[in-house]
Design a protein around this motif. Structure first.
Motif, PDB file in Angstrom:
ATOM      1  N   GLN A  13       0.829  -1.202   0.000  1.00 45.89           N
ATOM      2  CA  GLN A  13       0.000   0.000   0.000  1.00 45.89           C
ATOM      3  C   GLN A  13       0.864   1.252   0.000  1.00 45.89           C
ATOM      4  O   GLN A  13       2.011   1.233   0.471  1.00 45.89           O
ATOM      5  CB  GLN A  13      -0.908  -0.002   1.221  1.00 45.89           C
ATOM      6  CG  GLN A  13      -2.034  -1.022   1.150  1.00 45.89           C
ATOM      7  CD  GLN A  13      -3.030  -0.847   2.275  1.00 45.89           C
ATOM      8  OE1 GLN A  13      -2.677  -0.393   3.361  1.00 45.89           O
ATOM      9  NE2 GLN A  13      -4.286  -1.224   2.034  1.00 45.89           N
ATOM     10  N   ALA A  14       0.307   2.307  -0.514  1.00 44.30           N
ATOM     11  CA  ALA A  14       1.004   3.590  -0.510  1.00 44.30           C
ATOM     12  C   ALA A  14       1.412   3.947   0.918  1.00 44.30           C
ATOM     13  O   ALA A  14       0.638   3.755   1.867  1.00 44.30           O
ATOM     14  CB  ALA A  14       0.111   4.681  -1.085  1.00 44.30           C
ATOM     15  N   LEU A  86       6.460   4.494  -0.062  1.00 49.98           N
ATOM     16  CA  LEU A  86       6.171   4.175  -1.458  1.00 49.98           C
ATOM     17  C   LEU A  86       4.914   4.879  -1.946  1.00 49.98           C
ATOM     18  O   LEU A  86       3.956   5.096  -1.194  1.00 49.98           O
ATOM     19  CB  LEU A  86       6.038   2.663  -1.630  1.00 49.98           C
ATOM     20  CG  LEU A  86       7.382   1.932  -1.665  1.00 49.98           C
ATOM     21  CD1 LEU A  86       7.211   0.457  -1.349  1.00 49.98           C
ATOM     22  CD2 LEU A  86       8.045   2.112  -3.028  1.00 49.98           C
ATOM     23  N   THR A  91       5.209   2.255  -8.908  1.00 53.09           N
ATOM     24  CA  THR A  91       4.829   0.986  -9.519  1.00 53.09           C
ATOM     25  C   THR A  91       5.567   0.786 -10.832  1.00 53.09           C
ATOM     26  O   THR A  91       5.525   1.636 -11.726  1.00 53.09           O
ATOM     27  CB  THR A  91       3.309   0.946  -9.774  1.00 53.09           C
ATOM     28  OG1 THR A  91       2.637   0.983  -8.501  1.00 53.09           O
ATOM     29  CG2 THR A  91       2.906  -0.309 -10.534  1.00 53.09           C
ATOM     30  N   VAL A 123       2.374  -0.563  -6.116  1.00 47.14           N
ATOM     31  CA  VAL A 123       1.971   0.233  -4.959  1.00 47.14           C
ATOM     32  C   VAL A 123       0.529   0.668  -5.168  1.00 47.14           C
ATOM     33  O   VAL A 123       0.220   1.381  -6.126  1.00 47.14           O
ATOM     34  CB  VAL A 123       2.884   1.456  -4.784  1.00 47.14           C
ATOM     35  CG1 VAL A 123       2.503   2.219  -3.507  1.00 47.14           C
ATOM     36  CG2 VAL A 123       4.348   1.042  -4.744  1.00 47.14           C
TER      37      VAL A 123
END
Length: 125
Positions: A13-14, A86, A91, A123
């Motif tokens: 996940q972000a 991230l 990605t 991500v």
């Protein structure tokens, strides 16, 4: 002949963190300059980070400075890319690259002679 094998990609996940590794074989590891590149769909391959023979020379893309860290471990014949904070824009397929012909490969992908098969980093927002 140098062989490079990446591992450690995946879905995160972000805001999360992920590390990718590059196992090197076929050449004296201390004489390999290494780099991490990435390529997102529809975009050109770009340098993420580079590290020289001794580990003393490093460079990062502006977009990852302060978030990503490149390193190498001679005892394990491996290179690493630690990624934090991230973002969905991170990605891409991440590739490990190496060269034996210079102590530091820098940002130009043409300076690297050997490439891994790539590992997907995704991500999610």
């Amino acid at each position: 002949q140098v062989q490079l094998v990446e591992s450690g990609g995946g879905l995160v996940q972000a805001g999360g963190s992920l590390s990718v590794s590059c196992a090197a074989s076929g050449h004296t590891f201390r004489n390999l300059a290494m780099g991490w590149f990435r390529q997102a769909p529809g975009k050109e391959r770009e340098l993420v980070a580079a590290i020289g023979w001794s580990g003393g020379s490093t460079d990062y893309a502006d977009s990852v400075k302060g978030r990503f860290t490149i390193s190498r471990d001679g005892a394990k014949n491996a290179g690493y890319l630690q990624m934090t904070s991230l973002k969905p824009d991170d990605t891409a397929v991440y590739y490990c690259a190496a060269t034996t012909s210079r102590f530091y490969g820098g940002r130009n992908s043409a300076n690297y002679d050997y490439w891994g098969q790539g590992t997907q980093v995704t991500v999610s927002s």
